[in-house]
Design an enzyme around this catalytic site. Sequence first.
Site, short mmCIF file in Angstrom:
data_model
loop_
_atom_site.label_atom_id
_atom_site.label_comp_id
_atom_site.label_asym_id
_atom_site.label_seq_id
_atom_site.Cartn_x
_atom_site.Cartn_y
_atom_site.Cartn_z
N LYS A 65 53.77 22.33 31.50
CA LYS A 65 53.57 23.70 31.52
C LYS A 65 54.91 24.51 32.04
O LYS A 65 55.78 24.08 33.07
CB LYS A 65 52.57 23.68 32.56
CG LYS A 65 51.84 25.31 32.73
CD LYS A 65 50.79 25.29 33.79
CE LYS A 65 50.09 26.46 33.78
NZ LYS A 65 48.77 26.44 34.54
N SER A 69 44.70 28.24 32.89
CA SER A 69 45.98 28.99 32.39
C SER A 69 46.85 27.86 31.75
O SER A 69 47.86 28.06 31.13
CB SER A 69 46.75 29.56 33.52
OG SER A 69 47.05 28.31 34.64
N SER A 71 42.42 25.34 35.98
CA SER A 71 43.65 25.70 34.77
C SER A 71 44.06 24.46 34.22
O SER A 71 44.51 24.54 33.27
CB SER A 71 44.74 26.27 35.45
OG SER A 71 44.37 27.54 35.78
#
Length: 393
Positions: free
Chosen positions: A54, A129, A153
């Site tokens: 990420k 996310s 997330s």
Amino acid sequence: MSGDCPRPWPLGTRPGPVREAFAGMADPYNALITELEPAAARPGPLQGKRLAVKDLIDTAGVRTTYGSRIYADHVPGRTAPAVERLVAAGAVVVGKANLHEFAWGVTSQNPWYGTVRNPAHPGRTTGGSSGGNAAAIAAGLADLGLGTDTGCSIRLPAAACGLVGLKPSWGAVPTAGVFPLCPTFDTVGPLARTVADVAAMWSALTGKPVPEPRLGGLTVGLLTRPPSVGGPALPENRAAEAYVATFDELGAHVREAVIPEPPEDTWPLFFFEAAESHRATFPARAEEYGANVRRKLELAQALSPDEAARARDAVRRWREYRPDVDLYAAPVIGTQLPPEDCDELEVRLPLSAFLRPFNVLGWAAIAIGDLQLIAPTDEPVLAAALAWERATA
């Protein structure tokens, strides 16, 4: 946060050439912000597995944007320990995954790098996310993902893309080298196609052995109404009843359960800590934030230290609660995925209703598709998930 002076790639390895990822080429899903030619794999349990990290997580010498315009050219000088541990176990980093700006959102709509698209359910949200991680795995661009989870997330994108995602218990995996959202709730964890791969990543991240599969003899609490973490009570959702028959077949005893509400509203702590995380750039550079996150930060400015202190005390007291079951089962989403162009401010609370309470409690939770297994510590969750996968594969 790490410095800006580039240093060698961790542990004596070096990435290959870096290139930006563009929709319509090798990555039509906007899953990756930056792609890397994989370095040689080290021997280990993850040897040769392609890892998407990420882009909230620092990687030395590789642009790390935090999904933002402000850090579009940011090159960290150090690599986050969580990444180093996976590389040491044999994983090879193939890219930095797209995300909701600064990891504050549930849809992975990003005004700077494009909305992440869902390979498993075209036209529907990937969740957020860590949507880029999930899309990269679902599209075959990566085998593994390293994401973060502050309110949903990892688990929400995993469920939205038909994958497995683990939010470890708070503090189980180091968050150093990760841009903070709400440090009291922030966690780092793995995504993959299988529970077995997620468990192997967890072992590499924590240094602990993978637990033996186990569900037989456990008492599983079926959650049909999530605690609200403050505010009005949330509606009932009985989606997890679909899994009861399988639990029975595997020798677990299922009964309906509830988790008590926190003693006070915990939301002020989230907003207060988020405002503090952005103090260096907001409101001074507010115009460089996307409208979605800018609106949330504007609201966060109104929180007082006293409100945050009361909420912090409520979180501390709520974390003292000990369940009377071995494990909880709940849906991850329990409803239809909204379209990828939905209004995030309208869907963020319904989509995370069964997810954010466990960040506040600091418990471990794993998403296996839309099934969520939850316990205060990691090992029971992984043991149950491994048993579930072995029986249902």
